[in-house]
Structures are given as structure tokens and as C-alpha cells.
Design an enzyme around this catalytic site. Structure first.
Site, PDB file in Angstrom:
ATOM      1  N   GLU A 136       0.850  -1.199   0.000  1.00  0.00           N
ATOM      2  CA  GLU A 136       0.000   0.000   0.000  1.00  0.00           C
ATOM      3  C   GLU A 136       0.887   1.252   0.000  1.00  0.00           C
ATOM      4  OE1 GLU A 136      -3.299  -0.457   2.711  1.00  0.00           O
ATOM      5  OE2 GLU A 136      -3.949  -2.280   1.715  1.00  0.00           O
TER       6      GLU A 136
HETATM    7  C1  HEM Z   1      -9.423  -1.116   4.270  1.00  0.00           C
HETATM    8  C2  HEM Z   1      -8.908   3.504   5.626  1.00  0.00           C
HETATM    9  C3  HEM Z   1      -5.006   3.730   2.765  1.00  0.00           C
HETATM   10  C4  HEM Z   1      -6.643  -0.149   0.417  1.00  0.00           C
HETATM   11  C5  HEM Z   1      -9.628   0.098   4.886  1.00  0.00           C
HETATM   12  C6  HEM Z   1     -10.614   0.371   5.902  1.00  0.00           C
HETATM   13  C7  HEM Z   1     -10.503   1.676   6.266  1.00  0.00           C
HETATM   14  C8  HEM Z   1      -9.421   2.240   5.479  1.00  0.00           C
HETATM   15  C9  HEM Z   1     -11.323   2.426   7.287  1.00  0.00           C
HETATM   16  C10 HEM Z   1     -11.592  -0.651   6.479  1.00  0.00           C
HETATM   17  C11 HEM Z   1     -12.965  -0.472   5.930  1.00  0.00           C
HETATM   18  C12 HEM Z   1     -13.853  -1.628   6.282  1.00  0.00           C
HETATM   19  O1  HEM Z   1     -13.388  -2.576   6.930  1.00  0.00           O
HETATM   20  O2  HEM Z   1     -15.021  -1.625   5.892  1.00  0.00           O
HETATM   21  C13 HEM Z   1      -7.689   3.889   5.085  1.00  0.00           C
HETATM   22  C14 HEM Z   1      -6.907   5.045   5.511  1.00  0.00           C
HETATM   23  C15 HEM Z   1      -5.793   5.076   4.737  1.00  0.00           C
HETATM   24  C16 HEM Z   1      -5.903   3.980   3.798  1.00  0.00           C
HETATM   25  C17 HEM Z   1      -7.302   5.995   6.628  1.00  0.00           C
HETATM   26  C18 HEM Z   1      -4.617   6.011   4.820  1.00  0.00           C
HETATM   27  C19 HEM Z   1      -3.923   6.066   5.997  1.00  0.00           C
HETATM   28  C20 HEM Z   1      -5.208   2.775   1.795  1.00  0.00           C
HETATM   29  C21 HEM Z   1      -4.424   2.666   0.582  1.00  0.00           C
HETATM   30  C22 HEM Z   1      -4.886   1.574  -0.082  1.00  0.00           C
HETATM   31  C23 HEM Z   1      -5.951   0.995   0.725  1.00  0.00           C
HETATM   32  C24 HEM Z   1      -3.329   3.624   0.158  1.00  0.00           C
HETATM   33  C25 HEM Z   1      -4.449   1.003  -1.417  1.00  0.00           C
HETATM   34  C26 HEM Z   1      -3.148   0.937  -1.780  1.00  0.00           C
HETATM   35  C27 HEM Z   1      -7.428  -0.814   1.321  1.00  0.00           C
HETATM   36  C28 HEM Z   1      -7.814  -2.203   1.198  1.00  0.00           C
HETATM   37  C29 HEM Z   1      -8.568  -2.498   2.342  1.00  0.00           C
HETATM   38  C30 HEM Z   1      -8.680  -1.265   3.112  1.00  0.00           C
HETATM   39  C31 HEM Z   1      -7.451  -3.158   0.061  1.00  0.00           C
HETATM   40  C32 HEM Z   1      -9.128  -3.878   2.728  1.00  0.00           C
HETATM   41  C33 HEM Z   1      -7.948  -4.655   3.284  1.00  0.00           C
HETATM   42  C34 HEM Z   1      -8.320  -5.908   4.042  1.00  0.00           C
HETATM   43  O3  HEM Z   1      -9.474  -6.124   4.395  1.00  0.00           O
HETATM   44  O4  HEM Z   1      -7.413  -6.716   4.276  1.00  0.00           O
HETATM   45  N1  HEM Z   1      -8.912   1.260   4.641  1.00  0.00           N
HETATM   46  N2  HEM Z   1      -7.036   3.270   4.067  1.00  0.00           N
HETATM   47  N3  HEM Z   1      -6.130   1.774   1.833  1.00  0.00           N
HETATM   48  N4  HEM Z   1      -7.961  -0.282   2.466  1.00  0.00           N
HETATM   49 FE1  HEM Z   1      -7.549   1.525   3.219  1.00  0.00          FE
END
Ligand code: HEM
Ligand code: HEM
Length: 344
Positions: A136
Site C-alpha cells: 500500500e
Molecule cells: C481497508 C482507511 C489507505 C486499500 C480500509 C478500511 C478503512 C481504510 C477504514 C476498512 C474499511 C472496512 O473494513 O469496511 C484507510 C486510511 C488510509 C488507507 C485511513 C490512509 C492512511 C489505503 C491505501 C490503499 C488501501 C493507500 C491502497 C493501496 C485498502 C484495502 C482495504 C482497506 C485493500 C481492505 C484490506 C483488508 O481487508 O485486508 N482502509 N485506508 N487503503 N484499504 Fe484503506
């Protein structure tokens, strides 16, 4: 006049299983779901302060939290496109493709825990994950703190958001500020919420029938609460395991969190608020059409083959879960200085 007549005709020849009274359906629905509130006032009992929200907004859009200085939270959770990235699995550092689909950040505050497998207890814990994840943002807490400390405006904003702390620019406080901002990313006012609030006309007959099928057929047993999901964990494929394309064998879901055999292929029931905006679907991001996702759920989770008409009605109902996002102003970020770590 024609509209009045067709409504009267529909009421007279209501399909079996469709309650004549919207009131009855509303009462049942109120027992299972809840409206999205206009705002979140507290996190873990503490008030959400305006200073933290403002700092968190900057950090959410801050690409220098990533090693490349290219990727921000908004890259994969684009607030203009439903709070997600609308690709099967996210693209991160060095154009690497991650293993899972990006869920929306809208209304994430109402989920019981974060990630498809619930491995982060809350948004504070969650925010530390992507910054460090190699696929990420590929940074480190030390690098993030060095970056923020090298920018005087950030030092001042952290001091304002975390008053009384000797050293407020920390990785933990970064996460707390992002969490505070995320509590403002909620979408009240969906047509479904207006229906729950007493407005019969907010849903048309097909959408009401879809809601009825959603409840009667068993979807609501797993997808309930304010987020119409996001509250508990279930095997994906309770009755019939979907094919490896939709449910890749390498991703065993909650098993990686609990190491318990019963948790193999167990995932959090996906929150369905704004689901019409967040294709493609499932943690694998392999279903592009919402109707297809509904049909897969029906066979995999309920063991029933829904009629095309029911699939269409349920899908129409799911479209009524689209709420009104907050107006978010794109922040002007403070400039780097000579001591800011360079992009790598
Ligand atoms: C999951 C916030 C950066 C890709 C999540 C979730 C949140 C979130 C709240 C969980 C949502 C849920 O469970 O319904 C953030 C914040 C970021 C960030 C605050 C910056 C600090 C990123 C970036 C990427 C990304 C840069 C892509 C490169 C994903 C993915 C998931 C996810 C793929 C699911 C991962 C899993 O379940 O294993 N993010 N995110 N996020 N985010 Fe982010
Ligand atoms: C995911 C709808 C029944 C548990 C989803 C998604 C949709 C959906 C649209 C994908 C959301 C997204 O990717 O953002 C429905 C409908 C149902 C139903 C219409 C009734 C026909 C159920 C039941 C359960 C369940 C009965 C629990 C036994 C889950 C889980 C996921 C999910 C665990 C996440 C799957 C993954 O890991 O990708 N549901 N659902 N659902 N649903 Fe359902």
C-alpha cells in the site's frame, strides 16, 4: 391521475408476500436496521474535536504518508467515487496489486471492526495498517513522524489538535486525527432512511418488495444494523462455496486473525450502505454487477436460487442505501522543507 391509478391498482393486486401496509414493513425493518445519524459526536467516549477533524482531513489526502509521496488514503478510498477505488484489488506502492478489494471509508465508523476480516478493532488501529503495508503506502512510523516534524505547519496543527502534549507529532496521533476525520465521512439521508423515518413515498413498490425479500429470504440475518452489515462474521459460502475466482483459496479470511479452523473463509458480512457506488464486489472484487453479487449471495449464503425478479427487486432496494456524502473540501497541504525525507 395516472400515477394515482397505478398506485391504487398495485395496492389492490399486491403480490403475495408483499405487505399491503408500508407501516408493517417499516416496523419489521426498524427492528433490524437503523438510520445513519446526522453526525458522530464521540469516539470511545471522547468528543470528536474540530481541530482533530481538520488535521485528519489533511492527513487523509496527504501523499507524503507514503514512501513514494504519490499515494494517499484517498488514492484507494476516493471520496468522489463512493470512498473506494472501483478496481478489483487495490494498486499500491510501485504499482503492486494488493490481495483484496478496497472497502468504502464512508460509514466505516459504524462497523464492529475494520477490514474484511475485522483484524483492526477500530479506525484508530486501522489507520496505522495501510501506511506501513508494503503493497500500500510502504512507509514506516519513523519516516512518517520525521516527515510531519519537518513541516512546521503540521507541528503547529498537531499541537493544536493534541493540546498539553510535550511531543504531539506521533504515529498514534496521526491515526487518531485520521479517525476523527473518518467519523465525519457518514452518509445520512438515504431513501431507505427516509422510509424508516416514516416517508412511505421514499421507496417505490419494487424497492419495498426488494426490502421485504431481503428480510424474508434471510439476507438481513447477516446484513443488519445501521450499516446493513459490518456487524458480525460468517463463512463466505455457508451453504455452497463460490468458485475460486470469487473466493480465492489463498485468502482464508478470519482464519489468519484467530487461527481457529472454524474461521476458515469467514469474513465480516459486508456493510451495504452505498453499495451501488462501490463495484466491483466481494473481497476479491470479482463481481462487477450488483445483481450478480446478489445472486451469488443467494446461492452461497442461503442455498436458494432467487428468481430474476427477486434479484432485480433486492438490487433496486440496495440502490436506496445510497446516502448523502458530506461536502469535503480538498485541503491545501503545507509545503515540504529541506529536511523532509525525499520520495523513494
Ligand atoms: C481497508 C482507511 C489507505 C486499500 C480500509 C478500511 C478503512 C481504510 C477504514 C476498512 C474499511 C472496512 O473494513 O469496511 C484507510 C486510511 C488510509 C488507507 C485511513 C490512509 C492512511 C489505503 C491505501 C490503499 C488501501 C493507500 C491502497 C493501496 C485498502 C484495502 C482495504 C482497506 C485493500 C481492505 C484490506 C483488508 O481487508 O485486508 N482502509 N485506508 N487503503 N484499504 Fe484503506
Ligand atoms: C457480501 C448482499 C446474504 C454474509 C455481500 C455483498 C453483497 C451482499 C452485495 C458484497 C458487498 C461488497 O462487496 O461490498 C447479500 C444479499 C443477501 C445476502 C442480497 C441475501 C440474498 C448473506 C447472508 C450472509 C451474508 C445470509 C451470512 C450467512 C456476507 C459476507 C460477505 C457478504 C460474509 C462478504 C463476502 C466477502 O468476503 O467478499 N452480501 N447478502 N450475506 N455477505 Fe451478503
Amino acid at each position: 391521475m395516472r400515477r394515482l391509478m397505478s398506485a391504487a391498482v398495485m395496492a389492490a393486486f399486491a403480490l403475495p408476500g408483499v405487505p399491503a401496509m408500508a407501516d408493517e414493513l417499516r416496523e419489521t425493518a426498524l427492528g433490524l436496521f437503523a438510520t445513519v445519524p446526522a453526525r458522530v459526536e464521540q469516539v470511545r467516549g471522547a468528543p470528536v474535536t474540530a481541530e482533530r477533524v481538520e488535521l485528519g482531513r489533511k492527513l487523509f489526502f496527504e501523499p507524503r504518508l507514503s514512501r513514494s509521496h504519490v499515494i494517499s488514503c484517498n488514492t484507494c478510498h476516493n471520496l468522489g467515487t463512493g470512498g473506494a477505488d472501483n478496481v478489483p484489488t487495490s494498486i499500491g506502492h510501485g504499482w503492486q496489486k494488493g490481495p483484496r478489494n478496497s472497502p468504502t471509508v464512508y460509514n466505516a465508523a459504524f462497523n464492529v471492526a475494520q477490514f474484511w476480516d475485522g483484524r483492526a478493532a477500530d479506525l484508530r488501529e486501522q489507520a496505522k495498517g495501510p501506511v506501513q503495508a508494503g503493497v500500500e503506502m510502504n512507509s514506516t512510523p519513523e519516516r512518517v513522524v520525521a516527515t510531519l516534524k519537518s513541516i512546521p505547519d503540521y507541528v503547529a496543527e498537531f499541537a493544536g489538535a493534541f493540546p498539553g502534549m510535550a511531543d504531539p507529532v506521533t504515529f498514534d496521533n496521526m491515526a487518531l486525527a485520521i479517525e476523527a476525520f473518518e467519523t465525519t465521512l457518514i452518509t445520512p439521508g438515504a431513501r431507505f432512511d427516509r422510509f424508516l423515518g416514516g416517508d412511505d413515498a421514499a421507496l417505490d413498490a419494487t424497492e419495498r418488495r426488494g426490502l421485504q425479500v431481503f428480510i424474508d429470504s434471510g439476507c438481513a440475518a447477516c446484513h443488519n444494523g445501521p450499516n446493513v452489515g459490518g456487524q458480525d462474521y460468517f463463512p463466505f459460502g455457508v451453504v455452497e462455496r463460490p468458485g475460486a475466482e470469487v473466493l480465492p483459496q489463498g485468502d482464508k479470511g478470519r482464519f489468519a486473525v484467530t487461527n481457529t479452523a472454524d474461521d476458515e473463509y469467514v469474513f465480516r458480512a459486508a456493510p451495504l450502505r452505498n453499495v451501488a457506488l462501490t463495484a466491483p464486489y466481494f473481497h476479491s472484487g470479482q463481481a462487477w454487477e450488483l445483481e450478480q453479487a446478489v445472486a451469488i449471495m443467494s446461492t452461497a449464503q442461503l442455498g436458494t436460487e432467487m428468481t430474476d425478479e427477486d434479484v432485480r427487486a433486492v438490487t433496486a432496494f440496495l440502490h436506496t442505501l445510497t446516502g448523502t456524502p458530506p461536502v469535503v473540501t480538498y485541503p491545501i497541504l503545507p509545503a515540504s522543507t529541506a529536511t523532509t525525507p525525499r520520495p523513494e
